[in-house]
Design a protein around this motif. Structure first.
Motif, PDB file in Angstrom:
ATOM      1  N   ALA A 266       0.867  -1.175   0.000  1.00  8.88           N
ATOM      2  CA  ALA A 266       0.000   0.000   0.000  1.00  8.88           C
ATOM      3  C   ALA A 266       0.907   1.229   0.000  1.00  8.88           C
ATOM      4  CB  ALA A 266      -0.899   0.006   1.223  1.00  8.88           C
ATOM      5  N   VAL A 267       0.774   2.033  -1.047  1.00  7.39           N
ATOM      6  CA  VAL A 267       1.635   3.202  -1.220  1.00  7.39           C
ATOM      7  C   VAL A 267       0.758   4.448  -1.212  1.00  7.39           C
ATOM      8  CG1 VAL A 267       3.264   4.355  -2.762  1.00  7.39           C
ATOM      9  CG2 VAL A 267       3.296   1.866  -2.557  1.00  7.39           C
ATOM     10  N   THR A 268       1.110   5.397  -0.347  1.00  6.11           N
ATOM     11  CA  THR A 268       0.412   6.691  -0.294  1.00  6.11           C
ATOM     12  C   THR A 268       1.325   7.738  -0.889  1.00  6.11           C
ATOM     13  OG1 THR A 268      -0.772   6.035   1.695  1.00  6.11           O
ATOM     14  CG2 THR A 268      -0.689   8.385   1.215  1.00  6.11           C
ATOM     15  N   ARG A 269       0.792   8.476  -1.855  1.00  7.39           N
ATOM     16  CA  ARG A 269       1.588   9.514  -2.508  1.00  7.39           C
ATOM     17  C   ARG A 269       0.655  10.640  -2.964  1.00  7.39           C
ATOM     18  NH1 ARG A 269       3.042   5.424  -7.243  1.00  7.39           N
ATOM     19  NH2 ARG A 269       0.933   5.086  -7.958  1.00  7.39           N
ATOM     20  N   PRO A 270       1.200  11.847  -3.093  1.00  7.19           N
ATOM     21  CA  PRO A 270       0.360  12.962  -3.555  1.00  7.19           C
ATOM     22  C   PRO A 270       0.069  12.822  -5.045  1.00  7.19           C
ATOM     23  CG  PRO A 270       2.615  13.690  -3.192  1.00  7.19           C
ATOM     24  CD  PRO A 270       2.546  12.256  -2.754  1.00  7.19           C
ATOM     25  N   GLU A 271      -1.175  13.119  -5.414  1.00  6.65           N
ATOM     26  CA  GLU A 271      -1.571  13.070  -6.815  1.00  6.65           C
ATOM     27  C   GLU A 271      -2.581  14.176  -7.090  1.00  6.65           C
ATOM     28  OE1 GLU A 271      -2.788   9.322  -8.397  1.00  6.65           O
ATOM     29  OE2 GLU A 271      -1.409   8.211  -7.104  1.00  6.65           O
ATOM     30  N   ASN A 272      -2.608  14.633  -8.346  1.00  7.39           N
ATOM     31  CA  ASN A 272      -3.655  15.558  -8.792  1.00  7.39           C
ATOM     32  C   ASN A 272      -4.918  14.727  -8.964  1.00  7.39           C
ATOM     33  OD1 ASN A 272      -1.028  16.778 -10.385  1.00  7.39           O
ATOM     34  ND2 ASN A 272      -2.360  18.324  -9.511  1.00  7.39           N
ATOM     35  N   ALA A 273      -5.771  14.722  -7.962  1.00  6.54           N
ATOM     36  CA  ALA A 273      -6.888  13.778  -7.985  1.00  6.54           C
ATOM     37  C   ALA A 273      -8.239  14.423  -7.774  1.00  6.54           C
ATOM     38  CB  ALA A 273      -6.670  12.711  -6.919  1.00  6.54           C
ATOM     39  N   SER A 274      -8.291  15.711  -7.595  1.00  4.35           N
ATOM     40  CA  SER A 274      -9.572  16.297  -7.235  1.00  4.35           C
ATOM     41  C   SER A 274      -9.785  17.627  -7.951  1.00  4.35           C
ATOM     42  CB  SER A 274      -9.638  16.512  -5.722  1.00  4.35           C
ATOM     43  OG  SER A 274     -10.879  17.019  -5.339  1.00  4.35           O
ATOM     44  N   ASN A 275     -11.021  17.848  -8.378  1.00  2.53           N
ATOM     45  CA  ASN A 275     -11.465  19.131  -8.914  1.00  2.53           C
ATOM     46  C   ASN A 275     -12.680  19.536  -8.095  1.00  2.53           C
ATOM     47  OD1 ASN A 275      -9.571  19.030 -11.041  1.00  2.53           O
ATOM     48  ND2 ASN A 275     -10.960  17.730 -12.198  1.00  2.53           N
ATOM     49  N   GLY A 276     -12.949  20.810  -8.020  1.00  3.85           N
ATOM     50  CA  GLY A 276     -14.112  21.215  -7.246  1.00  3.85           C
ATOM     51  C   GLY A 276     -14.393  22.693  -7.328  1.00  3.85           C
ATOM     52  N   VAL A 277     -15.466  23.071  -6.639  1.00  2.15           N
ATOM     53  CA  VAL A 277     -15.895  24.465  -6.574  1.00  2.15           C
ATOM     54  C   VAL A 277     -16.079  24.829  -5.103  1.00  2.15           C
ATOM     55  CG1 VAL A 277     -17.714  26.100  -7.173  1.00  2.15           C
ATOM     56  CG2 VAL A 277     -17.038  24.345  -8.815  1.00  2.15           C
ATOM     57  N   LEU A 278     -15.434  25.904  -4.683  1.00  2.00           N
ATOM     58  CA  LEU A 278     -15.563  26.440  -3.337  1.00  2.00           C
ATOM     59  C   LEU A 278     -16.305  27.758  -3.447  1.00  2.00           C
ATOM     60  CD1 LEU A 278     -14.774  26.462  -0.292  1.00  2.00           C
ATOM     61  CD2 LEU A 278     -12.721  27.701  -0.977  1.00  2.00           C
ATOM     62  N   LYS A 279     -17.427  27.870  -2.743  1.00  2.89           N
ATOM     63  CA  LYS A 279     -18.212  29.110  -2.741  1.00  2.89           C
ATOM     64  C   LYS A 279     -18.308  29.604  -1.312  1.00  2.89           C
ATOM     65  CE  LYS A 279     -21.453  26.741  -4.662  1.00  2.89           C
ATOM     66  NZ  LYS A 279     -22.689  26.224  -5.183  1.00  2.89           N
ATOM     67  N   GLY A 280     -18.419  30.924  -1.152  1.00  5.07           N
ATOM     68  CA  GLY A 280     -18.521  31.424   0.200  1.00  5.07           C
ATOM     69  C   GLY A 280     -18.931  32.878   0.302  1.00  5.07           C
ATOM     70  N   LEU A 281     -19.179  33.245   1.538  1.00  2.00           N
ATOM     71  CA  LEU A 281     -19.566  34.599   1.908  1.00  2.00           C
ATOM     72  C   LEU A 281     -18.786  34.964   3.164  1.00  2.00           C
ATOM     73  CD1 LEU A 281     -21.554  37.100   1.992  1.00  2.00           C
ATOM     74  CD2 LEU A 281     -23.009  35.657   3.429  1.00  2.00           C
ATOM     75  N   GLU A 282     -18.197  36.145   3.174  1.00  2.00           N
ATOM     76  CA  GLU A 282     -17.500  36.633   4.362  1.00  2.00           C
ATOM     77  C   GLU A 282     -18.116  37.960   4.785  1.00  2.00           C
ATOM     78  OE1 GLU A 282     -13.061  37.669   6.078  1.00  2.00           O
ATOM     79  OE2 GLU A 282     -13.311  37.336   3.941  1.00  2.00           O
ATOM     80  N   LEU A 283     -18.414  38.071   6.060  1.00  2.00           N
ATOM     81  CA  LEU A 283     -18.908  39.314   6.659  1.00  2.00           C
ATOM     82  C   LEU A 283     -17.899  39.734   7.714  1.00  2.00           C
ATOM     83  CD1 LEU A 283     -22.576  38.142   7.279  1.00  2.00           C
ATOM     84  CD2 LEU A 283     -21.767  39.565   5.396  1.00  2.00           C
ATOM     85  N   GLY A 284     -17.589  41.026   7.766  1.00  2.00           N
ATOM     86  CA  GLY A 284     -16.588  41.460   8.723  1.00  2.00           C
ATOM     87  C   GLY A 284     -16.851  42.843   9.278  1.00  2.00           C
ATOM     88  N   LEU A 285     -16.230  43.091  10.419  1.00  3.76           N
ATOM     89  CA  LEU A 285     -16.356  44.372  11.101  1.00  3.76           C
ATOM     90  C   LEU A 285     -15.004  44.746  11.699  1.00  3.76           C
ATOM     91  CD1 LEU A 285     -18.021  46.683  12.501  1.00  3.76           C
ATOM     92  CD2 LEU A 285     -18.314  45.087  14.405  1.00  3.76           C
ATOM     93  N   THR A 286     -14.594  45.965  11.450  1.00  5.24           N
ATOM     94  CA  THR A 286     -13.446  46.567  12.119  1.00  5.24           C
ATOM     95  C   THR A 286     -13.982  47.814  12.814  1.00  5.24           C
ATOM     96  OG1 THR A 286     -11.942  45.793  10.407  1.00  5.24           O
ATOM     97  CG2 THR A 286     -11.156  47.580  11.813  1.00  5.24           C
ATOM     98  N   TYR A 287     -13.786  47.878  14.146  1.00  7.05           N
ATOM     99  CA  TYR A 287     -14.379  48.984  14.899  1.00  7.05           C
ATOM    100  C   TYR A 287     -13.390  49.496  15.939  1.00  7.05           C
ATOM    101  CZ  TYR A 287     -17.644  51.588  17.829  1.00  7.05           C
ATOM    102  OH  TYR A 287     -18.276  52.572  18.548  1.00  7.05           O
ATOM    103  N   PHE A 288     -13.064  50.776  15.834  1.00  2.00           N
ATOM    104  CA  PHE A 288     -12.232  51.466  16.813  1.00  2.00           C
ATOM    105  C   PHE A 288     -13.051  52.627  17.367  1.00  2.00           C
ATOM    106  CE2 PHE A 288      -9.131  49.269  14.267  1.00  2.00           C
ATOM    107  CZ  PHE A 288      -8.214  48.828  15.214  1.00  2.00           C
ATOM    108  N   PRO A 289     -13.654  52.449  18.522  1.00  4.16           N
ATOM    109  CA  PRO A 289     -14.516  53.506  19.066  1.00  4.16           C
ATOM    110  C   PRO A 289     -13.716  54.776  19.369  1.00  4.16           C
ATOM    111  CG  PRO A 289     -14.275  51.696  20.640  1.00  4.16           C
ATOM    112  CD  PRO A 289     -13.577  51.291  19.391  1.00  4.16           C
TER     113      PRO A 289
END
Length: 135
Positions: free
Chosen positions: A56-79
């Protein structure tokens, strides 16, 4: 191995409601090709002189394709209303929602690629929360 490549789309908006404070949001999509993942396959190597010729041999391979979707919400606040001893204290935080759909190979014993399955790695949109504090 091929390099992992992606086509990226981003749409963002920011609103600065005070001199050093902002609310922002970003929508993004990443179309990923050739993601490198570790794959284990069964290799037959005859004449090794060992008790077995199957490994059993484990090695890195180009084996996956996909789509990553997302939403980021952020706040920077200096009173601006804090006493002078606390001048400069603030808050920075963000919330990221991710959804990833990717292919992965379904390997037969011996490492032959039988078919490619589409899987939903994150069946529900999962939040990632990050907060920072600095002095």
């Amino acid at each position: 191995m091929r390099p992992t490549t992606s086509r990226n789309y981003d749409l963002s908006a920011e609103w600065y409601f005070e001199r050093n404070s902002a609310i922002y949001t970003t929508l993004f999509r990443r179309e990923i090709d050739g993601l490198v993942v570790p794959l284990t396959s069964l290799l037959v190597i005859p004449g090794t002189g060992l008790n077995t010729d199957r490994f059993a041999v484990t090695r890195p391979e180009n084996a996956s394709n996909g789509v990553l979707k997302g939403l980021e919400l952020g706040l920077t606040y200096f009173p601006t209303y804090l006493p002078s001893i606390l001048d400069g204290f603030g808050f920075q935080g963000s919330l990221t929602l991710l959804d990833l759909e990717a292919e992965h190979p379904d390997l037969q014993p011996g490492g032959a690629d039988r078919r490619r399955n589409r899987i939903r790695l994150l069946r529900r949109v999962r939040p990632v929360v990050q907060c920072d504090a600095r002095l």
